[in-house]
Design an enzyme around this catalytic site. Sequence first.
Site, short mmCIF file in Angstrom:
data_model
loop_
_atom_site.label_atom_id
_atom_site.label_comp_id
_atom_site.label_asym_id
_atom_site.label_seq_id
_atom_site.Cartn_x
_atom_site.Cartn_y
_atom_site.Cartn_z
N LYS A 1 0.86 -1.18 0.00
CA LYS A 1 0.00 0.00 0.00
C LYS A 1 0.90 1.23 0.00
O LYS A 1 1.73 1.39 0.89
CB LYS A 1 -0.87 -0.04 1.25
CG LYS A 1 -1.75 1.17 1.44
CD LYS A 1 -2.73 0.91 2.57
CE LYS A 1 -3.53 2.13 2.91
NZ LYS A 1 -4.44 1.88 4.04
N LYS B 1 -2.33 -1.46 -3.79
CA LYS B 1 -3.21 -0.30 -3.69
C LYS B 1 -2.40 0.97 -3.73
O LYS B 1 -1.41 1.02 -3.01
CB LYS B 1 -3.95 -0.41 -2.36
CG LYS B 1 -4.83 0.73 -2.02
CD LYS B 1 -5.44 0.51 -0.67
CE LYS B 1 -6.03 1.84 -0.23
NZ LYS B 1 -6.25 1.92 1.17
C1 PBG Z 1 -7.42 2.65 5.72
C2 PBG Z 1 -7.86 2.68 4.30
C3 PBG Z 1 -7.76 3.74 3.40
C4 PBG Z 1 -8.32 3.30 2.20
C5 PBG Z 1 -8.76 2.00 2.40
N1 PBG Z 1 -8.44 1.63 3.71
C6 PBG Z 1 -7.26 5.11 3.60
C7 PBG Z 1 -5.86 5.42 3.87
O1 PBG Z 1 -4.97 4.57 3.89
O2 PBG Z 1 -5.64 6.60 4.11
C8 PBG Z 1 -8.41 4.12 0.95
C9 PBG Z 1 -9.35 3.62 -0.07
C10 PBG Z 1 -9.66 4.61 -1.14
O3 PBG Z 1 -9.01 5.66 -1.31
O4 PBG Z 1 -10.61 4.33 -1.87
N2 PBG Z 1 -8.47 2.36 6.61
#
Ligand code: PBG
Length: 324
Positions: A192, A245
């Site tokens: 991520k 992601k």
């Molecule tokens: C963390 C989480 C995030 C997203 C999914 N799980 C936000 C982050 O890491 O700031 C982002 C998903 C998206 O942008 O659609 N709980």
Amino acid sequence: MNNDLRRYRQQEALRLMLSETHLHPSHFIYPLFIEEGKSIKKPVPSMPGIFRYSLDMIHEEIEELLAMNIRTVLLFGIPRNKDEEGSNTWSDDGIVQQSLRYLKKHYPELFLITDVCFCEYTTHGHCGIIHEGHLHHEKTLENLRRQAISHASHGADMLAPSGMIDGMVAAIREALNNSGFRHLPIMSYAVKYASSFYGPFREAANSMPQFGNRKSYQMNPANKREALLEAWADVSQGADILMVKPALPYLDVIHLLREKTALPIAAYQVSGEYAMIKAAAQQQWIDEKQAMIESLLSIKRAGADIIITYFAKDIVKILQDENI
Ligand code: PBG
């Protein structure tokens, strides 16, 4: 050697026959934002078509999903109250726990995945316990274990830890195994990136960090080899599915994981990717349908088995009439 590749493309029947990548309704996961409260159906301004629902209003969304045969949802809770630790995440009355009970009871055919993290639940908006300005590793893992067991015992079908906390998969696996949940799979947000494309989500989920950013735990967008280290770490800790992601800016990383690991790969087409396509289409600068299909095909072509996307309903609607 055939130097006239046009021959492949001139007629639709042959074009379709030679299509190397396909989209199928069962490959998509739809994210759901569930807010604590009553009578809530709030549009997310930066994500046209996406709403925050309270549980008493969620039936219209779920019935629409089931009618089109989308059975897999990823739950994000928006609690009424936050605290320093994010204790709503392991409370029996937490918003995710309430949602799991409600959805399991009324819609047993749904497959419920929970996002296992703290940023929507903490006053500071970071993904764990903050101690002297930094994320406290051991305490964060301890609370992740509590959250995971709680989600499992309220009916989650799969857990998706998203905090990029080192050792999170091992901690959650061990906690689950010791509590009678050996059968529950873990889809780890293994790779991520610290991405600006999460902006609209943070507006949707009220999870903007109140100080600093997430660069000390999420990955540097410049790095690819490090993605392999992250992936292997999660494989060795017992992850069942690896997630990359965001998706579109990181197709090379999806491809790399596909080549170098044997696990199923999920890709998350995040809020900002959705918002960009929607916004440009609203201006009539691009064709929304074609841009959506092209983005999803490229994520598949790169090697994703599963795609988490806010377009899930739109694409499945199209797939009812067209083969892609
Ligand atoms: C963390 C989480 C995030 C997203 C999914 N799980 C936000 C982050 O890491 O700031 C982002 C998903 C998206 O942008 O659609 N709980």
